[in-house]
Scaffold this motif. Sequence first.
Motif, short mmCIF file in Angstrom:
data_model
loop_
_atom_site.label_atom_id
_atom_site.label_comp_id
_atom_site.label_asym_id
_atom_site.label_seq_id
_atom_site.Cartn_x
_atom_site.Cartn_y
_atom_site.Cartn_z
N LYS A 161 0.86 -1.20 0.00
CA LYS A 161 0.00 0.00 0.00
C LYS A 161 0.89 1.24 0.00
CE LYS A 161 -3.17 3.10 0.74
NZ LYS A 161 -4.07 3.52 -0.36
N ASN A 220 -13.41 5.00 -4.65
CA ASN A 220 -12.77 5.01 -3.34
C ASN A 220 -12.21 6.38 -3.03
OD1 ASN A 220 -9.60 5.18 -2.89
ND2 ASN A 220 -9.94 4.39 -4.95
N ASN A 257 4.29 7.09 -5.98
CA ASN A 257 2.92 7.42 -6.35
C ASN A 257 2.79 8.93 -6.62
OD1 ASN A 257 0.18 7.72 -6.63
ND2 ASN A 257 -0.36 6.61 -4.75
N ASN A 310 -3.56 5.10 -12.32
CA ASN A 310 -4.22 5.18 -11.02
C ASN A 310 -5.70 5.41 -11.31
OD1 ASN A 310 -4.78 5.68 -8.23
ND2 ASN A 310 -2.69 6.45 -8.00
N SER A 311 -6.52 5.44 -10.26
CA SER A 311 -7.97 5.63 -10.47
C SER A 311 -8.25 6.95 -11.19
CB SER A 311 -8.67 5.63 -9.12
OG SER A 311 -8.08 6.58 -8.25
O1 LIG Z 1 -7.22 7.07 -1.26
C1 LIG Z 1 -6.19 6.36 -1.40
O2 LIG Z 1 -5.52 5.86 -0.44
C2 LIG Z 1 -5.78 6.13 -2.81
N1 LIG Z 1 -6.77 5.78 -3.68
C3 LIG Z 1 -6.53 5.65 -5.03
O3 LIG Z 1 -7.43 5.32 -5.81
N2 LIG Z 1 -5.27 5.84 -5.49
C4 LIG Z 1 -4.24 6.19 -4.69
O4 LIG Z 1 -3.11 6.34 -5.17
C5 LIG Z 1 -4.50 6.32 -3.28
CL1 LIG Z 1 -3.18 6.72 -2.22
#
Ligand SMILES: O=C(O)c1[nH]c(=O)[nH]c(=O)c1Cl
Length: 310
Positions: free
Chosen positions: A44, A68, A126, A193-194
């Motif tokens: 993570k 999320n 990230n 990433n999302s």
């Molecule tokens: O809210 C998050 O932890 C999160 N959620 C994501 O969808 N991508 C990320 O890089 C992160 Cl760090």
Amino acid sequence: VDLSVSWLGLAMANPLYNASGVMCRSVAELEQVRTSAAGAVITKSCTPQPRVGNPEPRYCATPLGSINSMGLPNAGYPYYRDYARSYPYAAGKPLFLSLSGMTLDENLDMLRDLAAAELLCLPEVNLSCPNLPGKPQLGYDFQACSEALTQITRVYQGPFGVKLPPYFDQVHFAQMAAVLNAFPGLRFVTCINSIGNGLVIDVERESVVIKPKDGLGGLGGSYVLPTALANVREFYRLLPDKHVVGCGGINSGREAFMHILAGATVVQIGSCLYEEGEGAFARILDELSALMVQKGYQRLDDFRGKLKTL
Ligand SMILES: O=C(O)c1[nH]c(=O)[nH]c(=O)c1Cl
């Protein structure tokens, strides 16, 4: 068929592992991935200190994927560094360490420590967390990325990668590629990433489905597949000396095949893993093998990056 991948001096039995953020916050979860059919493990995204993250509900699955706004909950960098210290690398599954400092200095501190620890894990920095209220995604600020990478490569001389947000404009692809190509030590980019700040609505309740940011959160799953494939293919073309890690919308062997056809060296699963559990790895690998047999492919190199255009 041969699903093996050889890259960055690593040998993987297959190209599939978890996306950072899913099944990787605790040692128990990381061990679930490591002892599954997955070919590698990633942790993570972490910050120097532990974080509780955003208030719940902060994750919701939908028929088309997930939303999320976790807010970077994690056990803190030392926890993951210690896992990386005792990790059984000889068993043949590489370990990637995802770092997501709240500031550049936090990233530099973690990378400095990682460099000194001389571990076999590889950092994935990230640049794209979309869920920290008030924090812009670094990946959308090209100048800031260039400055960050300049300082990162000063403190960390080993191979590393970055997790990128999705881009939606060909000029942005070119501009980000120009930034990334200036750093030979940057060996891979993970796309994507999302998709940040989507809004999912529950009609019955006439309400949003997650608490943070009045319902805004990063989208994953099938919602993002075409965007993920576009980012994989564009960076595969624009970054000839680097690897692309495909992430986004992989629910079966078919989407894994698409990502590799578009140029991905290896692929990560997020939403699908969250919903299905670690059995998803073996299922997707079986489906990918069957598809390759059907098409007469022996190994991934037979079709990697060979997406046809019209
Ligand atoms: O809210 C998050 O932890 C999160 N959620 C994501 O969808 N991508 C990320 O890089 C992160 Cl760090």
